[in-house]
Design an enzyme around this catalytic site. Structure first.
Site, PDB file in Angstrom:
ATOM      1  N   GLU A  52     -40.952  27.196  22.514  1.00  0.00           N
ATOM      2  CA  GLU A  52     -39.553  27.485  22.851  1.00  0.00           C
ATOM      3  C   GLU A  52     -38.734  27.787  21.596  1.00  0.00           C
ATOM      4  OE1 GLU A  52     -38.804  23.758  24.673  1.00  0.00           O
ATOM      5  OE2 GLU A  52     -39.295  24.443  26.692  1.00  0.00           O
ATOM      6  N   ASP A  99     -42.893   7.953  27.832  1.00  0.00           N
ATOM      7  CA  ASP A  99     -43.729   8.361  26.699  1.00  0.00           C
ATOM      8  C   ASP A  99     -44.309   7.183  25.924  1.00  0.00           C
ATOM      9  OD1 ASP A  99     -43.115  10.904  27.376  1.00  0.00           O
ATOM     10  OD2 ASP A  99     -41.978  11.397  25.571  1.00  0.00           O
TER      11      ASP A  99
END
Lengths: 429, 429
Positions: free
Chosen positions: A181, A310
């Protein structure tokens, strides 16, 4: 008012759930406990929930920081069993069922959810951090924005042609979704956004290199989509280097063994490590510092303590671990809420099962890849799909509107609305 | 590429105009020279033009920083005779017709416009700065936002009732437009925006005090409107203290002689002083450090050097000086462009004459004052008028749209879209 539950008899009867971290896992857990007979304290270092999937857009000046964040207090204002606390947790004391805040205060709990996520990691090469900042928080994003925009300013002011070219050399380390990105958007900025604005440099001559240690970009996608992503990146003007493990980063650029990839501006999108708070749990961690959890997401030695998002390593039935993506974090947070509710009712929690709804990554204007198992596609259609999904999942009506407005404007004008350099007192390069 | 004009013979023939400062005066001067046979270098420390009249809204979390700023390069991209340079000017060397940048480079000029504006000043009490930050730049605004929002967080976490109350004591020093806007908005945040979000404090109990040394707020307005502004402030929940010169500011609050006005959070909106760059001109300055200029806005000793905006003191025919407001800065900038064009044609410039189109100040939701000479009004109508005028004068189509969207949303929900605490590593209170 923040006494340990045992000192207030009325409160002691209501179990106290402490959630550390207001990301996807923590926030979804808090919401999942809205109707449970518990009192919840949600602790976060900041005052906001961050929509991390769009963080790269703040770094690349497409969006403002408040567009992708909302105050945790505001999101949870109507849920009367939650109190939000802006504080830093220094340590967990699992044996005593309490945690210690950085200011010395202690907080008791009956159940604890640790969901402090990951931070960027340099695999033991901490000296790289100064040359290659990473992207995990809004402050990181504003710092990166400043670095990226300032590089063009420096190039414009530079008299020496070699130096000028050096300021236009960019490298992104790491070919995962964030690296892809950033590289795609940066190439678009150089080629389109900054057109006509400089008098001594041609921003379109900037070189954006994406450096990936493995054989392909977007390694979590099928090979065919990785290949398409690579071609889309190259069409946007990004040079993609694969099988290129970085062995050093300094003021001149990235070292790949003997070879130097010149870059005055390097961004780190390669490695993450679990938040260091996990170490204070006193349980064995995996190599990335994450906490291996039981099937119900609790910690083996401490059944009242859960880890999600995470920070957790969860093995699935097929042996693979649950990926570190936003949908997985939400599902885990929701699952922890269900497990706590089950235990309050005297039942046992069910094992967590990750539902993979598919995987999307954007590359740049009109370029993205989508993987829904049997359905895989890329290009313009995938990009629109990505866009709609991300606006849909953004929290808050206002945020959706302003993001849509910014994107529509950006689409028609090729401009980026947040090209404002903020701060910078501490970045003397 | 940035050689002094005399070294490049082709360029030497085209007069070089250097403009220092990309605020209203500098930007309007650059635009006024669009068709002149000059080459222009516009130098600013930042990369953006800032719409300063709405800066208080960034500080009070109503708008994002990029909503009220636009990159100078972008604004001027089509004006081919301008180059924009992001740099800090260290000194002017008027005798040699050149200026020195902080990085040591020198830049020659044929004409110079100094328009670096004002900064906040503590009248020699620099120790107050740590306790009472001011508001001149976007970074100031983000710092203030953090302080204001963090105060409520601290109050919520505080166990001691006295300490908790102290975190809810706010003081704004200075009853000019900025002080009035900040006080009114802060009272609105405490009473409405934060409602239901805290569990241990009632934000509406926060005390917001506006401290003005003189006999009335908004002293540049007619007395009747000052009185109305005071009443509107009080209705919004602000305590207005007039005839209250501050003699000290410390961690406990503001000292008015013997009296202590308690406030853990103080904002400085009282004094400005001219940018220190003016001192390097080597000409006499007024008491606030501003440069007294000739009727054509040039400096007496150096006819090729002009000063405009907040940095200039311009006497009008009635003996009063031109006020330090955005319309005056724009008019001065435009006038300097006209004077330079006249001189290039061998004519003399005309004297500057300030056209006063009226004076507006907002106080809070539905509250403002408007002074158009014979036409004076206040309240809801004045507020709508203020709102339309400010959206109209904002630079950039996108900025107008996002600001309108934010305001509409804020009007209906009483919410503020930018309640995100950023940075803060250096503010250890």
């Amino acid at each position: 008012m923040f006494q340990a539950p045992e000192t207030t008899s009325a409160r002691a009867e209501i179990p106290h759930v402490v959630i550390v971290g207001g990301g996807f896992a923590g926030l979804w857990a808090a919401r999942g406990l809205a109707r449970a007979a518990v009192r919840i304290t949600l602790i976060d270092r900041g005052n906001h929930h961050l929509f991390q999937p769009l963080l790269y857009q703040v770094a690349t000046a497409g969006l403002s920081a408040p567009d992708i964040a909302a105050p945790l207090r505001h999101i949870l204002r109507r849920q009367r069993n939650v109190e939000v606390r802006m504080a830093t947790v220094a340590a967990i004391e699992p044996g005593d069922k309490r945690l210690r805040l950085a200011d010395g205060e202690t907080l008791g709990f009956d159940y604890l959810l640790l969901a402090t996520g990951a931070t960027h990691a340099y695999f033991g090469n901490d000296a790289w951090a100064a040359h290659a900042p990473g992207l995990k928080t809004l402050d990181d994003a504003l710092f990166l924005r400043r670095r990226l925009l300032t590089a063009f300013e420096r190039a414009e002011a530079e008299v020496d042609p070699g130096q000028r070219a050096a300021w236009l050399d960019f490298a992104i380390v790491g070919g995962g979704p964030t690296g892809v990105e950033l590289a795609g958007t940066l190439a678009e900025i150089a080629r389109h956004t900054l057109r006509d604005e400089f008098r001594h440099i041609e921003p379109a001559t900037a070189r954006v290199r994406l450096i990936e240690a493995g054989p392909r970009v977007l390694p979590s996608f099928p090979e065919r989509l990785s290949e398409r992503a690579r071609r889309q990146l190259e069409r946007l003007g990004v040079e993609v280097l694969t099988d290129a493990p970085v062995t050093g980063i300094d003021a001149e650029g990235c070292r790949l063994g003997e070879r130097l990839v010149p870059a005055r501006t390097v961004v780190w999108a390669a490695g993450v490590a679990a938040s260091p708070l996990a170490r204070t749990l006193g349980v064995p961690l995996d190599r990335a510092g994450r906490v291996p959890v039981q099937p119900d997401l609790s910690v083996a030695a401490h059944p009242g303590i859960f880890v999600a998002g995470d920070l957790a390593t969860v093995a699935q039935e097929d042996g693979r671990t649950v990926p570190g993506v936003a949908p997985a974090a939400k599902q885990m947070g929701r699952h922890v809420a269900l497990t706590i509710r089950a235990r309050l009712d005297g039942r046992r929690g069910k094992p967590f099962r990750y539902r993979d709804f598919g995987n999307l990554a954007t590359i740049g204007r009109g370029a993205a890849v989508v993987d829904f198992g049997r359905l895989k596609f890329s290009g313009m259609l995938a990009w629109w799909f990505w866009l709609v999904a991300h606006v849909f999942f953004l929290i808050g009506f206002r945020n959706r509107l302003t993001v849509l407005l910014n994107w529509t404007w950006a689409y028609w004008t090729w401009q980026r609305g947040a090209r404002i350099i903020l701060g910078g007192g501490d970045d003397k390069r």
